[in-house]
Motif scaffolding. Structure first.
Motif, mmCIF file in Angstrom:
data_model
loop_
_atom_site.group_PDB
_atom_site.id
_atom_site.type_symbol
_atom_site.label_atom_id
_atom_site.label_comp_id
_atom_site.label_asym_id
_atom_site.label_seq_id
_atom_site.Cartn_x
_atom_site.Cartn_y
_atom_site.Cartn_z
ATOM 1 N N GLN A 1 39.093 32.291 14.263
ATOM 2 C CA GLN A 1 38.164 31.447 13.501
ATOM 3 C C GLN A 1 36.735 31.594 14.011
ATOM 4 N N SER A 2 36.577 32.191 15.171
ATOM 5 C CA SER A 2 35.250 32.305 15.767
ATOM 6 C C SER A 2 34.616 33.670 15.477
ATOM 7 N N VAL A 3 33.395 33.610 14.932
ATOM 8 C CA VAL A 3 32.651 34.850 14.646
ATOM 9 C C VAL A 3 32.408 35.615 15.945
ATOM 10 N N GLU A 4 32.052 34.843 16.997
ATOM 11 C CA GLU A 4 31.744 35.498 18.290
ATOM 12 C C GLU A 4 32.979 36.189 18.859
ATOM 13 N N ALA A 5 34.151 35.553 18.697
ATOM 14 C CA ALA A 5 35.377 36.179 19.219
ATOM 15 C C ALA A 5 35.622 37.512 18.519
ATOM 16 N N ILE A 6 35.469 37.518 17.192
ATOM 17 C CA ILE A 6 35.728 38.761 16.444
ATOM 18 C C ILE A 6 34.698 39.828 16.804
ATOM 19 N N GLU A 7 33.463 39.378 17.049
ATOM 20 C CA GLU A 7 32.430 40.330 17.484
ATOM 21 C C GLU A 7 32.832 40.962 18.821
ATOM 22 N N ALA A 8 33.299 40.102 19.743
ATOM 23 C CA ALA A 8 33.717 40.604 21.065
ATOM 24 C C ALA A 8 34.916 41.541 20.916
ATOM 25 N N ALA A 9 35.886 41.119 20.089
ATOM 26 C CA ALA A 9 37.106 41.924 19.929
ATOM 27 C C ALA A 9 36.767 43.286 19.331
#
Ligand SMILES: C[S@@+](CC[C@H](N)C(=O)[O-])C[C@H]1O[C@@H](n2cnc3c(N)ncnc32)[C@H](O)[C@@H]1O
Length: 392
Positions: A267-275
């Motif tokens: 659900q987190s944009v930042e998490a997907i960016e990191a992934a």
């Protein structure tokens, strides 16, 4: 005989709980398994064998080659043995960099750091006597790394052929919050029984560890291919040619692509960016479909496979009461959307896991740092055989 051809006991450490999976990996690479311990497996091989193990093992943390086993009652006995009975010229050059750590249970020692200092003194005095110079030393594990295991009067000295631990694969550029260690991610996938050929859906992917490890497994890509520094590279006799040959062999075993889908959402944009950044660093971005969404909205493709998730569990993140609702919703999501798949939850909170409300067919204990965690498996039947209600 060069250390590259001499055989010795080799202790391979792993996250607690992962030793049976590490044993399988070691056997599949055709190395013997001498002992399986709680968080380590012992094999017997040469330094050349250690190079292969470092390159291929997914669930290992450190590959430690035993240099010596001796008796010591005091730190001075350790110093004496180190200085007199080991030929340090085959292990380190006077211009090298040394890092020493230890596990000590001996009445004469109050602080294990003193044992480390005496090991270092023994090596440096050996070197100064022979060469007039001595290696530098410090905490970084980027050069020659040694580990002393000293219990009562029995010492074992290991050369850590990994140097920096193997969980530093080199792809985690952005950690995001509460990331799973890479060996634990690989161990969870292997322990799930996933066949490496069917879909992997990873809602709540965070920094992407599970999805990235799944891609590496599916491609048969050796995790060590991403690293350019290992402890064994600092041995005076290290041959870049020999290492390049192992890299070439590993690359030749890689598959050209995947015939299944890997879907990673958060659900987190930042998490997907990191992934996504981590997947790029691992060279597997094109094999993972990333999406920002609530876990309930994650696409579940036809064809079956595993849905594997590592929700927060209230130890380091989140609030336990709110999380109870999340776990209940995961159970509903499994039941309603994931039929035909096997569902897996990796969690450190069994009370929360009860909220899932489904019967487990697999329960495997792992430790993430000091937290006891479980990988829980649920069979999510399609058609008439509905996911059964938990009875206990
Ligand atoms: C413990 S972290 C996962 C860590 C991951 N295994 C890794 O190695 O980085 C849990 C993740 O779940 C995500 N999350 C929490 N609630 C969610 C929800 N309702 N839908 C989707 N993602 C959610 C968080 O943003 C966080 O990234």
């Amino acid at each position: 005989m060069s250390i590259f051809n001499r055989k010795s006991a080799v202790l391979i450490t792993c996250p607690r709980g992962a030793a049976p999976i590490l044993t399988d990996e070691i056997k599949r690479l055709n190395f013997p398994v001498k002992h399986e311990l709680t968080a380590a497996v012992e094999t017997f091989t040469t330094m050349a064998g250690c190079m292969r193990l470092n390159l291929h093992l997914r669930t290992a943390q450190r590959v430690q080659f035993q240099l010596a086993s001796f008796k010591a009652y005091t730190a001075d006995d350790v110093y004496k043995y180190i200085r007199e009975y080991i030929d340090w010229d085959e292990i380190i050059t006077p211009d090298g960099y040394l890092s020493i750590s230890s596990f000590v249970q001996n009445d004469s020692i109050r602080d294990a750091r003193y044992a480390n200092v005496r090991v270092k003194d023994g090596i440096c005095d050996f070197m100064r006597d022979k060469h007039g110079r001595r290696p530098d030393s410090g905490p970084e594990q980027t050069g020659t790394v040694l580990f002393l295991h000293w219990v009562q009067n029995r010492c074992k000295l290991y050369l850590d052929t990994s140097g920096e631990p193997l969980n530093r694969r080199g792809y985690r550029k952005l950690p995001w919050t509460a990331p799973m260690s890479e060996p634990l991610g690989a161990a969870s996938l292997l322990a799930s029984g996933w066949d490496t050929k069917s879909n992997v859906v990873n809602p709540m992917c965070g920094s992407g560890t599970l999805a990235i490890e799944a891609a590496l497994l599916g491609l048969n890509s050796a995790p060590g291919l991403m690293r350019d520094n290992f402890g064994f590279m600092h041995l005076p006799d290290f041959s870049q040619e020999r290492w390049d040959k192992l890299l070439d062999e590993a690359e030749a075993e890689e598959l050209g692509g995947l015939n299944f889908r890997i879907i990673a959402t958060d659900q987190s944009v930042e998490a997907i960016e990191a992934a996504r950044k981590n997947a790029i660093a691992a060279g597997v971005e094109r094999y993972i479909e990333f999406n920002v969404c609530d876990f309930r909205e994650t696409e579940i493709p036809d064809g079956g496979g595993i849905v594997i998730m590592n929700p927060e569990y209230g130890e380091r993140l989140g609030d336990v009461r709110y999380l109870g609702e999340v776990y209940k919703a995961i159970g509903d999501f499994f039941k309603q959307k994931c039929q035909g798949y096997e569902g897996f939850i990796f969690t450190g909170n069994l009370d929360l896991a009860k909220q899932v409300g489904l019967r487990t067919f697999k329960r495997i204990t792992f430790f993430s740092a000091k937290i006891e965690c479980k990988l829980l498996g649920y069979q999510l039947y399609s058609g008439s055989k509905k996911a059964s209600k938990q009875s206990s």
